[in-house]
Design a protein around this motif. Structure first.
Motif, PDB file in Angstrom:
ATOM      1  N   VAL A  69       0.685  -1.005   0.251  1.00 37.15           N
ATOM      2  CA  VAL A  69      -0.258  -0.140  -0.153  1.00 37.15           C
ATOM      3  C   VAL A  69       0.634   1.605  -0.059  1.00 37.15           C
ATOM      4  O   VAL A  69       0.415   2.067  -0.550  1.00 37.15           O
ATOM      5  N   ALA A  70       2.422   1.031   0.919  1.00 38.17           N
ATOM      6  CA  ALA A  70       2.922   2.330   0.938  1.00 38.17           C
ATOM      7  C   ALA A  70       3.182   2.299  -0.163  1.00 38.17           C
ATOM      8  O   ALA A  70       4.037   3.548  -0.911  1.00 38.17           O
ATOM      9  N   HIS A  71       4.097   1.626  -0.674  1.00 33.26           N
ATOM     10  CA  HIS A  71       4.839   1.485  -2.192  1.00 33.26           C
ATOM     11  C   HIS A  71       3.573   2.489  -3.778  1.00 33.26           C
ATOM     12  O   HIS A  71       4.112   3.471  -4.429  1.00 33.26           O
ATOM     13  N   ARG A  72       2.551   1.839  -3.294  1.00 35.04           N
ATOM     14  CA  ARG A  72       1.205   2.421  -4.378  1.00 35.04           C
ATOM     15  C   ARG A  72       0.849   3.675  -4.208  1.00 35.04           C
ATOM     16  O   ARG A  72       0.517   4.503  -5.164  1.00 35.04           O
ATOM     17  N   THR A  73       0.685   3.868  -2.946  1.00 25.87           N
ATOM     18  CA  THR A  73       0.840   5.485  -2.922  1.00 25.87           C
ATOM     19  C   THR A  73       1.467   6.250  -3.071  1.00 25.87           C
ATOM     20  O   THR A  73       1.605   7.427  -3.474  1.00 25.87           O
ATOM     21  N   ARG A  74       3.281   6.085  -3.394  1.00 28.39           N
ATOM     22  CA  ARG A  74       4.061   7.001  -3.458  1.00 28.39           C
ATOM     23  C   ARG A  74       3.713   6.622  -5.470  1.00 28.39           C
ATOM     24  O   ARG A  74       4.360   7.672  -5.831  1.00 28.39           O
ATOM     25  N   ARG A  75       3.803   5.450  -5.692  1.00 31.89           N
ATOM     26  CA  ARG A  75       3.459   5.897  -6.885  1.00 31.89           C
ATOM     27  C   ARG A  75       2.631   6.366  -7.469  1.00 31.89           C
ATOM     28  O   ARG A  75       3.057   7.261  -8.587  1.00 31.89           O
ATOM     29  N   ASN A  76       1.444   6.671  -6.977  1.00 30.54           N
ATOM     30  CA  ASN A  76       0.613   7.161  -7.088  1.00 30.54           C
ATOM     31  C   ASN A  76       0.517   8.568  -7.032  1.00 30.54           C
ATOM     32  O   ASN A  76       0.761   9.451  -8.281  1.00 30.54           O
ATOM     33  N   HIS A  77       1.305   8.472  -5.827  1.00 27.99           N
ATOM     34  CA  HIS A  77       1.723  10.835  -5.680  1.00 27.99           C
ATOM     35  C   HIS A  77       2.483  10.879  -6.806  1.00 27.99           C
ATOM     36  O   HIS A  77       2.490  12.077  -7.354  1.00 27.99           O
ATOM     37  N   THR A  78       3.513  10.234  -7.273  1.00 24.38           N
ATOM     38  CA  THR A  78       4.477  10.415  -8.499  1.00 24.38           C
ATOM     39  C   THR A  78       3.404  10.784  -9.940  1.00 24.38           C
ATOM     40  O   THR A  78       4.181  11.452 -10.531  1.00 24.38           O
ATOM     41  N   ASP A  79       2.623   9.640 -10.195  1.00 30.40           N
ATOM     42  CA  ASP A  79       2.391   9.924 -11.404  1.00 30.40           C
ATOM     43  C   ASP A  79       1.053  11.486 -10.958  1.00 30.40           C
ATOM     44  O   ASP A  79       0.824  11.243 -12.621  1.00 30.40           O
ATOM     45  N   GLN A  80       0.748  11.486 -10.533  1.00 31.50           N
ATOM     46  CA  GLN A  80      -0.300  12.819 -11.036  1.00 31.50           C
ATOM     47  C   GLN A  80       0.611  14.017 -10.954  1.00 31.50           C
ATOM     48  O   GLN A  80       1.377  14.286 -10.754  1.00 31.50           O
ATOM     49  N   PRO A  81      -0.104  14.667 -11.621  1.00 33.29           N
ATOM     50  CA  PRO A  81       0.825  16.074 -12.839  1.00 33.29           C
ATOM     51  C   PRO A  81       0.752  16.893 -11.650  1.00 33.29           C
ATOM     52  O   PRO A  81      -0.002  17.323 -10.733  1.00 33.29           O
ATOM     53  N   GLN A  82       1.508  17.571 -11.460  1.00 31.31           N
ATOM     54  CA  GLN A  82       2.317  18.738 -10.472  1.00 31.31           C
ATOM     55  C   GLN A  82       1.337  19.800 -11.205  1.00 31.31           C
ATOM     56  O   GLN A  82       1.622  20.305 -12.179  1.00 31.31           O
ATOM     57  N   PRO A  83       0.641  20.349 -10.066  1.00 34.31           N
ATOM     58  CA  PRO A  83       0.144  22.127 -10.120  1.00 34.31           C
ATOM     59  C   PRO A  83       1.113  22.907 -11.378  1.00 34.31           C
ATOM     60  O   PRO A  83       2.332  22.612 -10.347  1.00 34.31           O
ATOM     61  N   ALA A  84       0.769  23.384 -12.087  1.00 34.86           N
ATOM     62  CA  ALA A  84       1.899  24.860 -12.418  1.00 34.86           C
ATOM     63  C   ALA A  84       2.027  26.026 -11.480  1.00 34.86           C
ATOM     64  O   ALA A  84       0.653  26.324 -10.816  1.00 34.86           O
ATOM     65  N   LYS A  85       2.987  26.650 -11.780  1.00 36.71           N
ATOM     66  CA  LYS A  85       3.618  27.006 -10.777  1.00 36.71           C
ATOM     67  C   LYS A  85       2.822  28.395 -11.170  1.00 36.71           C
ATOM     68  O   LYS A  85       3.653  28.187 -12.406  1.00 36.71           O
TER      69      LYS A  85
END
Length: 171
Positions: A149-165
């Motif tokens: 679950v921790a691995h999937r959470t980290r992977r999903n967090h990195t896969d999400q597009p970062q908000p534009a600055k």
């Protein structure tokens, strides 16, 4: 000399091994090609240990073992018909086998593929047997699940597009 002591959890109820009736009240678009029984499994209720019911009583242990080894490494396959007959009502002229796989994923796939399938004239019913796990196996299973679950959470967090600055234009 070190003795490997196996602690088997005692379960007074065997209700979770009973085969459920097929669901016939689903809407047609949700029904699927074949009827299924609906049952939810938690992390604790899934197991590398399986009970195989409905094996015809004609000395098929070697054949069952061969069939199960197609899915992955099998640690044990033992006939426990007499033990289970004392706890619950069994189908006449059939055996019950306790099977242990090395990995839960293999047991999950074997259960999905073989449950309600024909085997030498009998219909197999396969259920998880978490009551046969040792405490260390349970601890290892829960730890592995939390790591997944921790691995999937980290992977999903990195896969999400970062908000534009926002770029501040100073004029």
């Amino acid at each position: 000399m070190k003795i490997n002591k196996k602690i088997i959890m005692d379960s007074t109820t065997t209700d979770h091994h009973n085969q459920l009736k097929y669901c016939t009240t689903r809407l047609p678009y949700r029904q699927g090609r074949e009827l299924k029984a609906v049952k939810v499994y938690t992390v604790a209720s899934e197991s590398g240990h399986l009970l195989v019911f409905g094996v015809p009583r004609i000395n098929l242990q070697a054949n069952l073992k061969t069939k199960l080894q197609c899915f992955g490494k099998l640690q044990s396959c033992v006939c426990i018909t007499s033990d289970m007959a004392a706890k619950m009502e069994l189908e006449a002229f059939t055996d019950v086998f306790a099977v242990q796989f090395e990995r839960i994923e293999v047991a999950r796939r074997a259960k999905r593929q073989l449950d309600a399938k024909q085997f030498y004239g009998g219909t197999l019913h396969i259920s998880y047997a978490p009551e046969r796990e040792t405490q260390s196996e349970l601890r290892e299973k829960l730890l592995k699940r939390s790591q997944e679950v921790a691995h999937r959470t980290r992977r999903n967090h990195t896969d999400q597009p970062q908000p534009a600055k926002k770029i501040n234009d100073e004029r």
